[in-house]
Write an enzyme that holds these catalytic residues in place. Sequence first.
Site, short mmCIF file in Angstrom:
data_model
loop_
_atom_site.label_atom_id
_atom_site.label_comp_id
_atom_site.label_asym_id
_atom_site.label_seq_id
_atom_site.Cartn_x
_atom_site.Cartn_y
_atom_site.Cartn_z
N CYS A 111 1.23 -1.32 0.26
CA CYS A 111 0.53 -0.57 -0.04
C CYS A 111 0.82 1.27 0.16
O CYS A 111 0.79 2.20 -0.62
CB CYS A 111 -1.27 0.01 1.40
SG CYS A 111 -0.11 0.12 3.08
N ASP A 345 -7.81 5.52 -0.96
CA ASP A 345 -7.16 4.22 -0.60
C ASP A 345 -6.50 2.85 -1.50
O ASP A 345 -7.41 2.83 -2.86
CB ASP A 345 -8.53 3.43 -0.05
CG ASP A 345 -8.30 2.92 0.95
OD1 ASP A 345 -7.11 1.97 0.91
OD2 ASP A 345 -9.13 2.12 0.91
N HIS A 347 -6.50 -0.15 -1.25
CA HIS A 347 -6.59 -1.43 -0.44
C HIS A 347 -7.98 -1.56 -0.97
O HIS A 347 -8.90 -2.36 -0.06
CB HIS A 347 -7.10 -1.38 1.07
CG HIS A 347 -5.59 -0.81 2.04
ND1 HIS A 347 -5.45 0.72 2.18
CD2 HIS A 347 -4.57 -1.66 2.92
CE1 HIS A 347 -4.12 0.86 2.79
NE2 HIS A 347 -3.72 -0.22 2.90
#
Length: 459
Positions: A111, A345, A347
């Site tokens: 990430c 994000d 993820h």
Amino acid sequence: MEATGTDEVDKLKTKFISAWNNMKYSWVLKTKTYFSRNSPVLLLGKCYHFKYEDENKLLPARSGCTIEDHIIAGNVEEFRKDFTSRIWLTYREEFPQIEGSTLTTDCGWGCTLRTGQMLLAQGLILHFLGRAWTWPDALNIENSDFESWTSNTVKKFTASFEASLSEERELKTPTISLKETIGRYSDDHEMRNEIYHRKIISWFGDSPLALFGLHQLIEYGKKSGKKAGDWYGPAVVAHILRKAVEEARHPDLQGITIYVAQDCTVYSSDVIDKQCASMASDHADDKAVIILVPVRLGGERTNTDYLDFVKGILSLEYCVGIIGGKPKQSYYFAGFQDDSLIYMDPHYCQSFVDVSIKDFPLETFHCPSPKKMSFRKMDPSCTIGFYCRNVQDFKRASEEITKNLVLICCITRSSVSQQRIRVSMKTPLSGRLGQQALQTSLREDPQERFLCGLRTRKT
């Protein structure tokens, strides 16, 4: 035979973990984020107001963001288009195997590399396309429906695991082709922008040949003791990005460089020398520079007294975002509203896209759903990025950042009695800048250090 059997077990274990992570992180849904209509929204130096206009109008459900009381207002559409135009780089699965490992996905560990890629991509957008650029198809991306999306996730997990075991991969068919997209443009300038848009994204492709792709970043990270599957911190990623840009041999990238701050300090003379380095004596242009400042905004937790500073940084037109997040979860911070940070994000596990194909699909590289997070939840470790097109741009940026530092120092001085602040003016003895440089530092807890003092060091 025994070694071969062990290798097969390791491969099977890796594939199972990858398949599990694909399911685990694919549950990060593009849920709606609520924005207040009474407060402005800042996004990488641009301000948007969602004030009341027509209470009979509703924000389209596909936007992924909702104004409180369901009242669309001001320039919501402009904000949506601007946010969605930023390049979104997420977890991917079933990409070519990373050298020295059996990994074909970065789910669960990549990430911070992805948020670093997003920050660099924004710097390249400013460099080639400018801050005013937006993707013409940005508002055509729709959010996935909750029920259908979650059910598809389960199917995806099953298919992913089966494909992992059989080592099969199925490439997606592009939905928007380059020919179709360019055909809609009315002039050469728009066509040029779309070509650069695709080129920038292709530099971040998940293949060993992509200049700033995951495979290359991992190679540069090995010199810092990192390998595929490790967790990378914001400071390490800053140096990896610097190395990647320095090593890039693409002709279009010879006019840009990266400077990483030393001990939270940006030395003006070093930045200017870097901008002027390797330029021919008869060349009138300086190099553009992306300045990365790894910082720590507190001890174990983020000190909330830094909130106004972070807001001030994200309000600057020179800012290209922040590599930050929550503990063990990295996000790309690009703006704020009130005391909440707006982020993208990484993820969200998506399928591998072969960017070497001329008309590769663009939709999965743009996020239609802004998310918000309270500043209090932010991890203190982060890396702040700025872009300056030339030396004059850097001087102007230095002045604006310095003003912001002085303002926050004054606020902090009056609100935190235990902190000792030192603000002094120093005149450089020599160097290209030739003007007074403000040195700002903040002493707090021994674990804490203020960020980004601007100094001119004697050359």
